[in-house]
Write a protein that holds these residues in place. Structure first.
Motif, PDB file in Angstrom:
ATOM      1  N   TRP A 273       0.771  -1.233  -0.167  1.00  0.00           N
ATOM      2  CA  TRP A 273       0.069  -0.035  -0.174  1.00  0.00           C
ATOM      3  C   TRP A 273       0.985   1.293   0.046  1.00  0.00           C
ATOM      4  CZ3 TRP A 273       0.484   3.612   3.827  1.00  0.00           C
ATOM      5  CH2 TRP A 273       1.405   3.078   4.947  1.00  0.00           C
ATOM      6  N   TRP A 274       2.053   1.259   0.609  1.00  0.00           N
ATOM      7  CA  TRP A 274       2.760   2.419   0.784  1.00  0.00           C
ATOM      8  C   TRP A 274       3.260   2.872  -0.512  1.00  0.00           C
ATOM      9  CZ3 TRP A 274       7.511   0.140  -0.929  1.00  0.00           C
ATOM     10  CH2 TRP A 274       7.670  -1.106  -0.692  1.00  0.00           C
ATOM     11  N   GLN A 275       3.581   2.085  -1.367  1.00  0.00           N
ATOM     12  CA  GLN A 275       4.048   2.435  -2.847  1.00  0.00           C
ATOM     13  C   GLN A 275       2.676   3.566  -3.457  1.00  0.00           C
ATOM     14  OE1 GLN A 275       6.193   2.773  -4.373  1.00  0.00           O
ATOM     15  NE2 GLN A 275       7.499   0.726  -4.068  1.00  0.00           N
ATOM     16  N   GLY A 276       1.652   3.321  -2.895  1.00  0.00           N
ATOM     17  CA  GLY A 276       0.429   4.292  -3.455  1.00  0.00           C
ATOM     18  C   GLY A 276       0.517   5.559  -2.822  1.00  0.00           C
ATOM     19  N   VAL A 277       1.531   5.734  -1.872  1.00  0.00           N
ATOM     20  CA  VAL A 277       1.928   6.999  -1.276  1.00  0.00           C
ATOM     21  C   VAL A 277       3.205   7.594  -1.865  1.00  0.00           C
ATOM     22  CG1 VAL A 277       2.358   8.226   0.927  1.00  0.00           C
ATOM     23  CG2 VAL A 277       0.922   6.254   1.043  1.00  0.00           C
ATOM     24  N   LEU A 278       4.265   6.645  -1.968  1.00  0.00           N
ATOM     25  CA  LEU A 278       5.644   7.155  -2.275  1.00  0.00           C
ATOM     26  C   LEU A 278       5.694   7.126  -3.891  1.00  0.00           C
ATOM     27  CD1 LEU A 278       7.635   4.950   0.161  1.00  0.00           C
ATOM     28  CD2 LEU A 278       6.975   7.300   0.473  1.00  0.00           C
ATOM     29  N   LYS A 279       4.879   6.288  -4.276  1.00  0.00           N
ATOM     30  CA  LYS A 279       4.819   6.265  -6.044  1.00  0.00           C
ATOM     31  C   LYS A 279       6.054   6.028  -6.844  1.00  0.00           C
ATOM     32  CE  LYS A 279       0.475   7.517  -7.079  1.00  0.00           C
ATOM     33  NZ  LYS A 279      -0.204   7.255  -8.275  1.00  0.00           N
ATOM     34  N   GLU A 280       6.927   5.083  -5.975  1.00  0.00           N
ATOM     35  CA  GLU A 280       8.331   4.829  -6.697  1.00  0.00           C
ATOM     36  C   GLU A 280       8.275   3.847  -7.782  1.00  0.00           C
ATOM     37  OE1 GLU A 280       9.826   3.560  -3.112  1.00  0.00           O
ATOM     38  OE2 GLU A 280      10.953   5.367  -2.644  1.00  0.00           O
ATOM     39  N   GLU A 281       7.294   3.067  -7.616  1.00  0.00           N
ATOM     40  CA  GLU A 281       7.038   2.026  -8.620  1.00  0.00           C
ATOM     41  C   GLU A 281       5.839   2.590  -9.587  1.00  0.00           C
ATOM     42  OE1 GLU A 281       8.333  -2.165  -7.897  1.00  0.00           O
ATOM     43  OE2 GLU A 281       7.469  -1.358  -5.930  1.00  0.00           O
ATOM     44  N   ASN A 282       5.575   2.033 -10.808  1.00  0.00           N
ATOM     45  CA  ASN A 282       4.379   2.534 -11.296  1.00  0.00           C
ATOM     46  C   ASN A 282       3.249   2.067 -10.827  1.00  0.00           C
ATOM     47  OD1 ASN A 282       4.574   3.611 -14.030  1.00  0.00           O
ATOM     48  ND2 ASN A 282       5.881   1.818 -14.446  1.00  0.00           N
ATOM     49  N   THR A 283       2.317   2.865 -10.379  1.00  0.00           N
ATOM     50  CA  THR A 283       1.091   2.617  -9.553  1.00  0.00           C
ATOM     51  C   THR A 283      -0.260   2.786 -10.496  1.00  0.00           C
ATOM     52  OG1 THR A 283       1.327   4.823  -8.551  1.00  0.00           O
ATOM     53  CG2 THR A 283       2.350   3.254  -7.397  1.00  0.00           C
ATOM     54  N   PHE A 284      -1.053   2.325 -10.076  1.00  0.00           N
ATOM     55  CA  PHE A 284      -2.424   2.506 -10.675  1.00  0.00           C
ATOM     56  C   PHE A 284      -3.680   2.907  -9.916  1.00  0.00           C
ATOM     57  CE2 PHE A 284       0.312  -0.710 -12.708  1.00  0.00           C
ATOM     58  CZ  PHE A 284       0.098  -0.288 -13.868  1.00  0.00           C
ATOM     59  N   SER A 285      -3.742   4.139  -9.886  1.00  0.00           N
ATOM     60  CA  SER A 285      -4.826   4.846  -9.170  1.00  0.00           C
ATOM     61  C   SER A 285      -4.801   6.144  -9.593  1.00  0.00           C
ATOM     62  CB  SER A 285      -4.187   4.879  -7.589  1.00  0.00           C
ATOM     63  OG  SER A 285      -3.217   5.476  -7.433  1.00  0.00           O
ATOM     64  N   SER A 286      -6.223   6.794  -9.175  1.00  0.00           N
ATOM     65  CA  SER A 286      -6.308   8.261  -9.447  1.00  0.00           C
ATOM     66  C   SER A 286      -5.678   9.055  -8.358  1.00  0.00           C
ATOM     67  CB  SER A 286      -7.652   8.370  -9.893  1.00  0.00           C
ATOM     68  OG  SER A 286      -8.507   7.688  -8.991  1.00  0.00           O
ATOM     69  N   GLY A 287      -4.434   9.346  -8.465  1.00  0.00           N
ATOM     70  CA  GLY A 287      -3.869  10.183  -7.388  1.00  0.00           C
ATOM     71  C   GLY A 287      -3.285   9.169  -6.301  1.00  0.00           C
ATOM     72  N   ALA A 288      -2.399   9.978  -5.306  1.00  0.00           N
ATOM     73  CA  ALA A 288      -1.762   9.281  -4.250  1.00  0.00           C
ATOM     74  C   ALA A 288      -2.636   9.009  -3.237  1.00  0.00           C
ATOM     75  CB  ALA A 288      -0.429  10.231  -3.957  1.00  0.00           C
ATOM     76  N   LEU A 289      -2.244   7.790  -2.513  1.00  0.00           N
ATOM     77  CA  LEU A 289      -3.030   7.754  -1.214  1.00  0.00           C
ATOM     78  C   LEU A 289      -2.680   8.594  -0.265  1.00  0.00           C
ATOM     79  CD1 LEU A 289      -2.583   3.950  -0.989  1.00  0.00           C
ATOM     80  CD2 LEU A 289      -4.546   5.010  -1.861  1.00  0.00           C
ATOM     81  N   ARG A 290      -3.753   9.197   0.503  1.00  0.00           N
ATOM     82  CA  ARG A 290      -3.524  10.182   1.294  1.00  0.00           C
ATOM     83  C   ARG A 290      -3.961   9.957   2.742  1.00  0.00           C
ATOM     84  NH1 ARG A 290      -6.848  14.733  -1.472  1.00  0.00           N
ATOM     85  NH2 ARG A 290      -6.352  15.869   0.513  1.00  0.00           N
ATOM     86  N   VAL A 291      -4.867   9.028   2.883  1.00  0.00           N
ATOM     87  CA  VAL A 291      -5.220   8.420   4.315  1.00  0.00           C
ATOM     88  C   VAL A 291      -5.160   7.204   4.592  1.00  0.00           C
ATOM     89  CG1 VAL A 291      -7.297   8.216   5.718  1.00  0.00           C
ATOM     90  CG2 VAL A 291      -7.070  10.470   4.390  1.00  0.00           C
ATOM     91  N   LEU A 292      -4.765   6.749   5.698  1.00  0.00           N
ATOM     92  CA  LEU A 292      -4.534   5.451   6.134  1.00  0.00           C
ATOM     93  C   LEU A 292      -5.532   5.026   7.312  1.00  0.00           C
ATOM     94  CD1 LEU A 292      -2.847   2.651   6.174  1.00  0.00           C
ATOM     95  CD2 LEU A 292      -1.323   3.748   7.828  1.00  0.00           C
ATOM     96  N   TRP A 293      -6.207   4.027   7.191  1.00  0.00           N
ATOM     97  CA  TRP A 293      -7.101   3.604   8.391  1.00  0.00           C
ATOM     98  C   TRP A 293      -6.688   2.439   8.549  1.00  0.00           C
ATOM     99  CZ3 TRP A 293     -12.135   6.044   9.918  1.00  0.00           C
ATOM    100  CH2 TRP A 293     -12.707   5.217  10.880  1.00  0.00           C
ATOM    101  N   VAL A 294      -6.325   2.216   9.971  1.00  0.00           N
ATOM    102  CA  VAL A 294      -5.701   0.867  10.422  1.00  0.00           C
ATOM    103  C   VAL A 294      -6.549   0.494  11.534  1.00  0.00           C
ATOM    104  CG1 VAL A 294      -3.811  -0.339  11.458  1.00  0.00           C
ATOM    105  CG2 VAL A 294      -3.524   1.638   9.962  1.00  0.00           C
ATOM    106  N   GLN A 295      -7.355  -1.095  11.187  1.00  0.00           N
ATOM    107  CA  GLN A 295      -8.165  -1.553  12.252  1.00  0.00           C
ATOM    108  C   GLN A 295      -7.823  -2.938  12.283  1.00  0.00           C
ATOM    109  OE1 GLN A 295     -12.107  -0.240  11.635  1.00  0.00           O
ATOM    110  NE2 GLN A 295     -12.991  -1.148  13.413  1.00  0.00           N
ATOM    111  N   GLY A 296      -7.028  -3.485  13.083  1.00  0.00           N
ATOM    112  CA  GLY A 296      -6.994  -4.710  13.364  1.00  0.00           C
ATOM    113  C   GLY A 296      -5.476  -5.159  12.757  1.00  0.00           C
ATOM    114  N   THR A 297      -4.680  -4.466  12.416  1.00  0.00           N
ATOM    115  CA  THR A 297      -3.178  -5.069  11.924  1.00  0.00           C
ATOM    116  C   THR A 297      -2.205  -4.318  12.665  1.00  0.00           C
ATOM    117  OG1 THR A 297      -1.768  -5.715  10.308  1.00  0.00           O
ATOM    118  CG2 THR A 297      -3.372  -4.043   9.644  1.00  0.00           C
ATOM    119  N   GLY A 298      -1.247  -4.663  12.935  1.00  0.00           N
ATOM    120  CA  GLY A 298      -0.167  -3.977  13.970  1.00  0.00           C
ATOM    121  C   GLY A 298       0.535  -3.019  12.715  1.00  0.00           C
ATOM    122  N   LEU A 299       0.810  -3.390  11.541  1.00  0.00           N
ATOM    123  CA  LEU A 299       1.348  -2.639  10.460  1.00  0.00           C
ATOM    124  C   LEU A 299       2.821  -3.011  10.542  1.00  0.00           C
ATOM    125  CD1 LEU A 299      -0.244   0.407   8.741  1.00  0.00           C
ATOM    126  CD2 LEU A 299       0.053  -1.929   8.145  1.00  0.00           C
TER     127      LEU A 299
END
Ligand code: MGD
Ligand code: MGD
Ligand code: MO
Length: 797
Positions: A273-299
């Motif tokens: 998921w972090w590539q969606g923020v850093l965009k170092e590799e080719n990513t497929f999304s309409s813009g960068a990820l801006r919000v992270l919602w964490v519920q039930g994983t330590g990450l």
């Protein structure tokens, strides 16, 4: 699991544990029942693991393969089995497809070739094949040593193939018993808390969305307008984002339902998921990820922690809905934009879970949520209200099937019973139909009446039902399926063949089971296809009424009316068909499993001979490197040591829960690595010295060295359950006051190597390379034990 722990204990005569360490990870599940099988059935236990584990200590035969060579190892065993004619010829002929292709590949894997690649001596290979072939029924047990590889999905296929060849599938004491992780991992997988499928493995096709919209009582055409679309041509309107790999333009254009649509696309995975923020590799999304919602994983339990740290600092906002201060909150140095929502624990909630053997179980609330915390569902309800879709979100819980039609039947819902019943109603694909709240509560009230060896209810109101109705439990009349694919029992007692999921024929060969493979009590002899609206009359030899025709759904898995299940039950027929287990998965990169060296391998010669996959232009939402990373250079020159992770009995996952307990912390008062004394001393590292571990990604961790003989001098092994120190830097000051755990430490995942499975995108946690060097003592405290100066009194893991 195809079978269950009680069955292993009662019936397995051979237990092959490969890539799991149940003595530590599942002592009262996997290991207790393995030891019982030894006592009760004189079962032979074979353990194959690169490291000498506490489970290996219980083995009759121990195979020590090199990490990431399991496919080679199993082909080597298959080679010996086939060469000696030890395979189950009848089973292969009647119930499988493609074993001839496997046999061709196995020809290459002579004991000598296998031994060179895996490091397992030839005589041990022969001994293992001999035991497996002559000690039946035998079961195979695995977990992360098999899955956490760039060939993880092939790994998980070669073992069932071995069991098919041995004729061990669909039998008491046999099968593939993959031990799941957390208490409800099977349940969360069933609910597909994943980005590539709707719940219950329905996938992301429009047919699946339609089925769900119907189940939720939501208008499909309105619903799909919530998704953005992608096109090959630029258009007017919306906010276009051009992707350079596929030359596509992504729009958020709710009005255009025509184009290839985001609702049919895999989302971000937890691994990248972090590539969606850093965009170092080719990513497929309409813009960068801006919000992270964490519920039930330590990450901090995920690979590439240094990247996660960087991404965490760039996000607009992080929300953590959690009983603890999840360490993603303190990973970056951000001063603002982190919200911690207090969530109640399992003890403050009620509902059902699914165990590793597919049995459901009711969990009763012990106390009401403490202080200001709320249950997970309440957080989700509040979220849905805020975003304006609460009514649609909860509507499914107010619905029921009445006169074979799905309808809203009440104005309010009862939590968690109506959620459980909604899951039962929708989850036809794997047979959740009989798993109602009433059933779970009834089973919970009658624990004493179930036989642990067979799971059968012996009396009273649970007589004839298996405990927790292991799925498939097609409808309320079905008892559940304790052993998958067991054709010796009729449908009504949980018997079934293999599922017909992949068409009727392939390369001119029928995919249905042969005439000889008839399910006991079935009205149909031999194999038959999965039952659909179109074929039901012909296959079952029945005539539907006009009313039935009007109400029946398109197929057994998408039929809310229950008509298909009812007609199948009358004929003793399993709705998903009676087919062949396929050894060839024609839609995968490797249709049959092939040995491919890990992305970072210590054997440069074998990297040339057994290279990994080509780079993937698109894998979930990112391009992913395979060959270009593997072949960039001979990594082993600079990073000569193989490493893998292991579990420790007192810590779980990201470890925050246990590290806030003084007593559990005391068992492992700091992060450590097991290193063979010969290897350690080569670098001048004495037992209990600090050392640096460097990765090919340029990251490093500083941990304590424990001299240990569980590893060989070419590899090291360590836990992953620590956080709070990053690449030698103490993050203590970032914990909110009073929340710092008793023990902090470096996470293994800071140095986990680049590498992902092409199907699941799981990280290659278990076959990386590293370099080590002696380090100075930390100048800061990582453990409350430092206060007492008693570190050395605690003994080694
Ligand atoms: N290097 C390496 N990395 C690995 C692995 C490995 O073997 N090696 N294993 C991988 C595997 S298999 C797994 S499963 C993951 C596990 O890693 P995680 O998923 O991180 O596991 P946990 O630490 O159990 O995380 C659960 C989080 O949920 C919180 N929590 C507990 N109960 C509740 C609740 O009721 N509601 C909510 N909302 N939160 C709750 C806990 O406080 C904790 O922070 O790690 C993976 N990472
Ligand atoms: N105490 C405790 N129990 C747990 C957990 C925990 O964190 N702590 N986590 C739970 C979870 S989420 C899970 S998923 C399970 C995991 O349960 P397991 O998978 O049994 O746990 P691991 O210790 O990760 O075991 C992996 C084994 O694979 C071996 N291995 C490494 N590389 C290879 C390889 O290339 N091939 C083979 N064949 N083996 C290899 C390792 O040496 C190790 O012994 O445990 C669950 N139970
Ligand atoms: Mo797990």
């Amino acid at each position: 699991m195809t079978n269950h722990f009680g069955d292993m204990a009662a019936n397995s005569k051979c237990i092959f544990i490969i890539g799991a360490n149940p003595a530590v990870a599942n002592p009262v599940g996997g290991m207790k029942h393995t030891l019982q099988a030894k006592d009760r059935n004189n079962a032979k236990v074979i353990v194959a693991d690169p490291n000498f584990t506490k489970s290996a200590a219980h083995a009759d035969l121990y195979l020590r393969q090199r990490s990431g060579t399991d496919i080679a190892l199993v082909y080597g065993l298959i080679h010996i089995i086939l060469k000696n004619g030890w395979e189950d010829k009848e089973f292969i002929k009647n119930r499988t497809y493609g074993i001839d292709e496997i046999a061709k590949e196995a020809e290459h894997w002579t004991p000598e070739v296998t031994s060179d690649v895996t490091g397992v001596p030839v005589d041990k290979l022969i001994e293992a094949a001999n035991i497996l072939a002559h000690t039946k029924p035998g079961t195979v047990v695995w977990a992360l040593g098999i899955t956490q590889h760039s060939v993880g999905s092939s790994n998980t296929r070669i073992l069932p193939i071995l069991q098919l060849i041995l004729g061990n599938m669909g039998k008491p004491g046999g099968g593939c018993n993959i031990i799941r992780g957390h208490d409800n991992v099977q349940g969360s997988t069933d609910m597909c808390n994943l980005s590539d499928s709707l719940p219950m493995y329905y996938g992301l096709t429009d047919a699946a969305w339609k089925y769900y919209c119907q189940g939720w009582g939501v208008d499909y055409d309105e619903f799909v307008k919530r998704f953005a679309v992608s096109t090959k041509e630029p258009k007017q309107g919306g906010t276009p984002v051009k992707n350079t790999v596929f030359e596509e333009y992504y729009y958020h254009d709710p009005k255009n339902p025509e184009d290839r649509n985001w609702r049919n696309e895999k989302g971000w995975s937890l691994s990248k998921w972090w590539q969606g923020v850093l965009k170092e590799e080719n990513t497929f999304s309409s813009g960068a990820l801006r919000v992270l919602w964490v519920q039930g994983t330590g990450l901090t339990s995920m690979a590439h922690l240094a990247k996660i740290q960087e991404a965490a600092s760039k996000l607009d906002m992080i929300v953590v809905a959690e009983p603890f201060v999840n360490e993603i909150s303190i990973l970056s140095d951000r001063k603002d934009g982190v919200y911690i929502l207090p969530v109640a624990t399992a003890f403050e909630n009620e509902g059902h879970l699914n165990a590793t053997n597919r049995s459901g179980q009711w969990r009763t609330k012990v106390v009401d949520p403490l202080y200001e915390s709320k249950g997970d569902h309440e957080v989700m309800f509040a979220f849905a209200k805020k975003f304006g879709f609460y009514d649609e979100y909860v509507k499914g819980m107010k619905m029921a099937v009445v006169d074979r039609e799905l309808k809203q039947v009440k104005d309010d819902f009862v939590w968690p019973d109506d959620a459980t019943n909604e899951i039962a109603r929708v989850g036809n694909s794997i047979g959740y139909g009989g798993r109602t709240a009433e059933m779970f509560r009834r089973h919970q009230a009658n624990w004493d009446k179930f036989d642990p060896d067979t799971l059968i209810g012996l009396g009273g109101e649970v007589k004839g039902e298996y405990y927790g109705k292991p799925w498939p439990a097609w409808d309320e009349k079905h008892p559940g399926t304790p052993i998958l694919y067991d054709m010796s029992k009729p449908y009504a007692e949980g018997g079934s063949g293999f599922r017909n999921r992949f068409g009727l024929e392939h390369n001119g060969v029928s995919q249905l089971a042969s005439e000889e493979a008839t399910l006991v009590g079935s009205a149909i002899k031999g194999g038959y296809p999965q039952i659909t609206k179109d074929n039901i009359e012909k296959v079952l030899g029945i005539t539907l009424t006009e009313e039935e025709k009007a109400k029946i759904g398109p197929s057994w898995s998408m039929d809310y009316s229950g008509i298909i299940l009812e007609k199948c039950r009358e004929k003793g027929v399993v709705p998903y068909g009676n087919a062949r287990a396929r050894a060839i998965v024609w839609e995968f990169l490797d249709p049959i499993p092939k040995h491919r060296e890990p992305i970072h391998s210590p054997r440069w010669d074998l990297v040339q001979k057994y290279p990994t996959f080509d780079d993937q232009a698109r894998n979930f939402r990112v391009s992913t490197k395979f060959k270009s990373e593997q072949q960039a250079k001979d990594w082993s020159k600079e990073f000569p040591i193989v490493f893998s992770t292991q579990r420790v009995v007192n810590l779980s996952g990201a470890g925050m829960i246990e590290r806030t307990s003084k007593y559990l912390s005391a068992i492992t008062p700091e992060m450590f690595a097991n290193v063979h004394p010969e290897l350690a001393l080569k670098y001048g590292i004495k037992d209990r010295d600090m050392m640096w571990i460097h990765s090919p990604q340029g990251t490093k961790i500083k941990v304590r060295c424990y001299h240990s003989y569980m590893v060989t001098p070419d590899r090291i092994c360590m836990p992953y359950n620590f956080a709070g120190v990053m690449q030698g830097v103490d993050l203590s000051a970032r914990y909110p006051e009073g929340t710092k755990p008793y023990v902090i430490g470096e996470s293994f995942n800071t140095v986990t190597n680049y590498g992902f499975d092409p199907v699941t995108q799981i990280s290659e946690f278990n076959a990386g390379l590293c370099r080590i060097e002696k380090a100075e003592e930390n100048t800061f405290k990582t453990s409350f034990y430092h206060e007492y100066g008693e570190r050395d009194a605690l003994g080694k893991e």
